[in-house]
Motif scaffolding. Structure first.
Motif, PDB file in Angstrom:
ATOM      1  N   LYS A 176      51.264 -74.218 -29.000  1.00  0.00           N
ATOM      2  CA  LYS A 176      51.598 -73.058 -28.162  1.00  0.00           C
ATOM      3  C   LYS A 176      52.899 -73.280 -27.401  1.00  0.00           C
ATOM      4  O   LYS A 176      53.752 -72.404 -27.324  1.00  0.00           O
ATOM      5  CB  LYS A 176      50.453 -72.774 -27.170  1.00  0.00           C
ATOM      6  CG  LYS A 176      49.149 -72.397 -27.871  1.00  0.00           C
ATOM      7  CD  LYS A 176      48.080 -71.980 -26.884  1.00  0.00           C
ATOM      8  CE  LYS A 176      47.592 -73.121 -26.021  1.00  0.00           C
ATOM      9  NZ  LYS A 176      46.927 -74.208 -26.790  1.00  0.00           N
ATOM     10  N   GLU A 177      53.037 -74.493 -26.857  1.00  0.00           N
ATOM     11  CA  GLU A 177      54.243 -74.773 -26.089  1.00  0.00           C
ATOM     12  C   GLU A 177      55.476 -74.774 -27.006  1.00  0.00           C
ATOM     13  O   GLU A 177      56.532 -74.241 -26.667  1.00  0.00           O
ATOM     14  CB  GLU A 177      54.091 -76.131 -25.402  1.00  0.00           C
ATOM     15  CG  GLU A 177      55.265 -76.459 -24.523  1.00  0.00           C
ATOM     16  CD  GLU A 177      55.018 -77.693 -23.672  1.00  0.00           C
ATOM     17  OE1 GLU A 177      53.844 -78.088 -23.493  1.00  0.00           O
ATOM     18  OE2 GLU A 177      56.008 -78.258 -23.191  1.00  0.00           O
ATOM     19  N   LEU A 178      55.292 -75.369 -28.182  1.00  0.00           N
ATOM     20  CA  LEU A 178      56.383 -75.395 -29.155  1.00  0.00           C
ATOM     21  C   LEU A 178      56.826 -73.969 -29.502  1.00  0.00           C
ATOM     22  O   LEU A 178      58.018 -73.665 -29.583  1.00  0.00           O
ATOM     23  CB  LEU A 178      55.861 -76.095 -30.413  1.00  0.00           C
ATOM     24  CG  LEU A 178      56.876 -76.686 -31.365  1.00  0.00           C
ATOM     25  CD1 LEU A 178      57.676 -77.757 -30.663  1.00  0.00           C
ATOM     26  CD2 LEU A 178      56.172 -77.268 -32.588  1.00  0.00           C
ATOM     27  N   LEU A 240      54.179 -69.608 -18.427  1.00  0.00           N
ATOM     28  CA  LEU A 240      52.984 -69.860 -17.620  1.00  0.00           C
ATOM     29  C   LEU A 240      51.881 -70.393 -18.525  1.00  0.00           C
ATOM     30  O   LEU A 240      51.192 -69.636 -19.205  1.00  0.00           O
ATOM     31  CB  LEU A 240      52.530 -68.569 -16.935  1.00  0.00           C
ATOM     32  CG  LEU A 240      53.517 -67.965 -15.939  1.00  0.00           C
ATOM     33  CD1 LEU A 240      53.051 -66.585 -15.477  1.00  0.00           C
ATOM     34  CD2 LEU A 240      53.709 -68.893 -14.746  1.00  0.00           C
ATOM     35  N   ASP A 241      51.767 -71.720 -18.540  1.00  0.00           N
ATOM     36  CA  ASP A 241      50.804 -72.360 -19.417  1.00  0.00           C
ATOM     37  C   ASP A 241      49.437 -72.344 -18.734  1.00  0.00           C
ATOM     38  O   ASP A 241      49.345 -72.401 -17.512  1.00  0.00           O
ATOM     39  CB  ASP A 241      51.258 -73.795 -19.682  1.00  0.00           C
ATOM     40  CG  ASP A 241      50.699 -74.331 -20.989  1.00  0.00           C
ATOM     41  OD1 ASP A 241      49.924 -73.599 -21.646  1.00  0.00           O
ATOM     42  OD2 ASP A 241      51.031 -75.470 -21.358  1.00  0.00           O
ATOM     43  N   GLU A 242      48.388 -72.283 -19.549  1.00  0.00           N
ATOM     44  CA  GLU A 242      47.017 -72.235 -19.036  1.00  0.00           C
ATOM     45  C   GLU A 242      46.857 -71.091 -18.037  1.00  0.00           C
ATOM     46  O   GLU A 242      46.354 -71.278 -16.925  1.00  0.00           O
ATOM     47  CB  GLU A 242      46.638 -73.578 -18.396  1.00  0.00           C
ATOM     48  CG  GLU A 242      46.990 -74.725 -19.312  1.00  0.00           C
ATOM     49  CD  GLU A 242      45.868 -75.734 -19.474  1.00  0.00           C
ATOM     50  OE1 GLU A 242      44.705 -75.376 -19.170  1.00  0.00           O
ATOM     51  OE2 GLU A 242      46.154 -76.844 -19.916  1.00  0.00           O
ATOM     52  N   VAL A 359      47.290 -80.174 -34.167  1.00  0.00           N
ATOM     53  CA  VAL A 359      48.514 -80.879 -34.553  1.00  0.00           C
ATOM     54  C   VAL A 359      48.796 -82.084 -33.659  1.00  0.00           C
ATOM     55  O   VAL A 359      49.280 -83.112 -34.115  1.00  0.00           O
ATOM     56  CB  VAL A 359      49.729 -79.932 -34.547  1.00  0.00           C
ATOM     57  CG1 VAL A 359      50.948 -80.630 -35.100  1.00  0.00           C
ATOM     58  CG2 VAL A 359      49.423 -78.682 -35.356  1.00  0.00           C
ATOM     59  N   ARG A 360      48.439 -81.971 -32.373  1.00  0.00           N
ATOM     60  CA  ARG A 360      48.684 -83.108 -31.489  1.00  0.00           C
ATOM     61  C   ARG A 360      47.916 -84.329 -31.964  1.00  0.00           C
ATOM     62  O   ARG A 360      48.437 -85.440 -32.000  1.00  0.00           O
ATOM     63  CB  ARG A 360      48.297 -82.766 -30.052  1.00  0.00           C
ATOM     64  CG  ARG A 360      48.539 -83.962 -29.114  1.00  0.00           C
ATOM     65  CD  ARG A 360      48.166 -83.697 -27.672  1.00  0.00           C
ATOM     66  NE  ARG A 360      48.997 -82.674 -27.084  1.00  0.00           N
ATOM     67  CZ  ARG A 360      48.540 -81.494 -26.699  1.00  0.00           C
ATOM     68  NH1 ARG A 360      47.258 -81.205 -26.867  1.00  0.00           N
ATOM     69  NH2 ARG A 360      49.339 -80.619 -26.161  1.00  0.00           N
ATOM     70  N   GLU A 361      46.654 -84.118 -32.361  1.00  0.00           N
ATOM     71  CA  GLU A 361      45.838 -85.243 -32.830  1.00  0.00           C
ATOM     72  C   GLU A 361      46.423 -85.828 -34.114  1.00  0.00           C
ATOM     73  O   GLU A 361      46.516 -87.040 -34.277  1.00  0.00           O
ATOM     74  CB  GLU A 361      44.396 -84.760 -33.073  1.00  0.00           C
ATOM     75  CG  GLU A 361      43.474 -85.889 -33.490  1.00  0.00           C
ATOM     76  CD  GLU A 361      42.058 -85.419 -33.823  1.00  0.00           C
ATOM     77  OE1 GLU A 361      41.867 -84.195 -34.039  1.00  0.00           O
ATOM     78  OE2 GLU A 361      41.159 -86.270 -33.877  1.00  0.00           O
TER      79      GLU A 361
HETATM   80 MG    MG Z   1      50.494 -76.807 -24.074  1.00  0.00          MG
END
Ligand code: MG
Ligand code: ATP
Length: 459
Positions: A176-178, A240-242, A359-361
């Motif tokens: 999401k951040e990407l 605005l994350d989360e 993807v992070r994992e």
């Molecule tokens: Mg994030």
């Protein structure tokens, strides 16, 4: 500190220039002829070169050409004793930034070099920014499956859509951040700030003043006025994350901002206008939060004007291996190892695993594997325990719910096994057929039936 190369056969001049620039804190190399200059350029990459036009073994233009070829970013200044304007002009055509007539004052050459260095700095900054905005737009987002392609084209579209709010949803680690960063970089706001706020990370009592700032005296500790993140994002993007963690009274304030493009600082009476695009992200189901009363319905609809949903990694099987290869290449090179690859068995384990951390994992596991792998092929045995555990794998027996269809289920099982056999045998039809306990001919018929005809072409 810059690297400066001085090429002049007049030793007294060359040496006094050397002293001058060393005093200025630069690294100086002084040589007295073309041959020597060319040899030194093998290992030296000067920021600025001062070249005498007439040298005992030829013309300074030769050194200029060599520098342009090997170190195109270097700034070259020609020095000429004879007012030889024609050659000086030619040198500028060949890429010299300036020339100076001998004899000159040391102050003069100091100024010219200073300007050349400034120009070089500026040029490399521009080149850096251009590279960054081109390569880091979407290029970093790996994914070729249909849903990811669609997301990429949507990001492109939305990036051009001025200041509409965007809501990015998806499980943790889906990118999401990407996606938010890509959206900002592809938009006309790319040279303006990208400000990120994790609404869950800032204590509730500080969140309002962090976001909206405060006026002097707004509360006991407010000794002076402070700008909030909304103001800092002016012209750019506020991520605005989360967003699901935003307390209700701030949700109201955000909604007002989205509608009026202005807000008041804490303790303020003045409406402050800010041009910031809001990108919100959450891994929660906001509709559900709305139903439970934890999230304002009007704000949800206001944010959800342009939704982008990032699918869980387990639903994009083809991207798993693509991403694995991308991270293998990335970590192999950053850790200075030869390019590692997955063994065929490990590849299958990758596609069968459920990837709860998405993807992070995957990225973290690949990094660990690259560090730990003793040889260039990563074998099944090296994979972490969780990737073995049957309960984490995707091949669960399907529930016999209404709408279950045996035929299509069997066909899916068949498809998966045939694909696995092909991967395990590196695409070799004979070996794949053997693994499946069938003849090569039967496998070909099966591939055709399963719509894998493209597999038939390459042998
Ligand atoms: Mg994030
Ligand atoms: N499509 C992709 N291609 C390459 N890298 C990706 C992709 N998606 C995610 N990543 C990488 O995975 C990691 C997690 O991504 P990101 O931080 O954007 O996830 P997130 O959805 O914001 O997670 P969270 O909800 O936990 O904050 C990052 O290192 C990111 O670069």
């Amino acid at each position: 500190m810059a690297d400066i190369l001085i090429v002049d056969d007049e030793k007294i001049l060359a040496n006094s220039l050397g002293i001058l620039f060393r005093d200025e804190g630069h690294q100086v190399t002084t040589v007295h002829g073309i041959g020597e200059a060319i040899t030194r350029l093998e290992h030296l990459s000067p920021d600025v070169a001062l070249l005498d036009l007439r040298l005992p073994d030829g013309s300074g233009l030769e050194v200029l050409r060599a520098i342009r070829l090997k170190h195109p970013d270097a700034q070259v200044v020609m020095m000429t004793a004879h007012g030889d304007t024609a050659t000086a002009v030619e040198s500028v055509k060949l890429g010299a930034v300036d020339y100076i007539n001998k004899p000159f004052e040391l102050q003069e050459i100091l100024l010219i070099v200073e300007q050349a260095l400034e120009q070089q700095q500026l040029r490399s900054e521009v080149a850096f920014l251009r590279r960054r905005s081109q390569s880091e737009g979407l290029a970093e987002m790996i994914g070729e499956c249909e849903p990811m392609r669609e997301i990429c084209s949507r990001i492109h579209l939305v990036a051009g859509a001025g200041d509409s709010a965007v809501l990015i949803t998806g499980e943790s680690g889906t990118g999401k951040e990407l996606a938010a960063i890509a959206l900002h970089r592809l938009s006309a706001r790319r040279d303006q700030p990208f400000i990120e706020v994790n609404c869950a990370a800032i204590p509730e009592n500080l969140l309002e003043s962090e976001l909206f700032g405060f006026e002097k005296g707004a509360f006991t500790d407010a000794q002076s006025r402070k700008k909030g993140l909304f103001e800092l994002a002016d012209g750019g993007t506020l991520f605005l994350d989360e967003i699901g963690e935003l307390p209700l009274h701030l949700q109201a304030k955000l909604l007002r901002f989205l509608e009026k493009k202005s807000f008041r600082r804490l303790g303020g009476t003045l409406d402050i206008s800010v041009d910031a695009r809001i990108i919100a992200a959450t891994n929660r189901d906001l509709r559900d939060e709305v139903r439970k009363g934890g999230f304002r319905e009007d704000l949800f609809y206001r944010l959800n004007v342009i939704p982008i949903h990032l699918p869980a990694l387990r639903t994009r099987a083809d991207d798993i291996l693509l991403l694995a290869e991308h991270f293998l290449a990335h970590f192999s090179s950053s850790l200075g190892k030869p390019l590692l690859k997955l063994s065929p068995e490990a590849r299958i384990a990758f596609t069968r695993y459920r990837w709860p951390g998405n993807v992070r994992e995957l990225r973290n596991i690949v990094e660990r594997l690259v560090i730990l792998s003793p040889c260039s092929e990563i074998d099944l045995a090296l994979l972490p325990q969780e990737m073995w555990d049957e309960s984490n794998l995707l091949d669960d027996p399907p529930p016999l719910s209404s709408g279950f269809d045996l035929e299509s289920h069997l066909q899916q099982v068949e498809l998966r096994l045939v694909k696995q056999a092909l991967v395990l045998s590196g695409g070799h039809k004979g070996h794949a057929a053997q693994r499946l306990g069938m003849s090569r001919h039967a496998l070909k018929r099966r591939l055709y039936k399963l719509g894998l005809a493209e597999e038939l072409n390459d042998d």
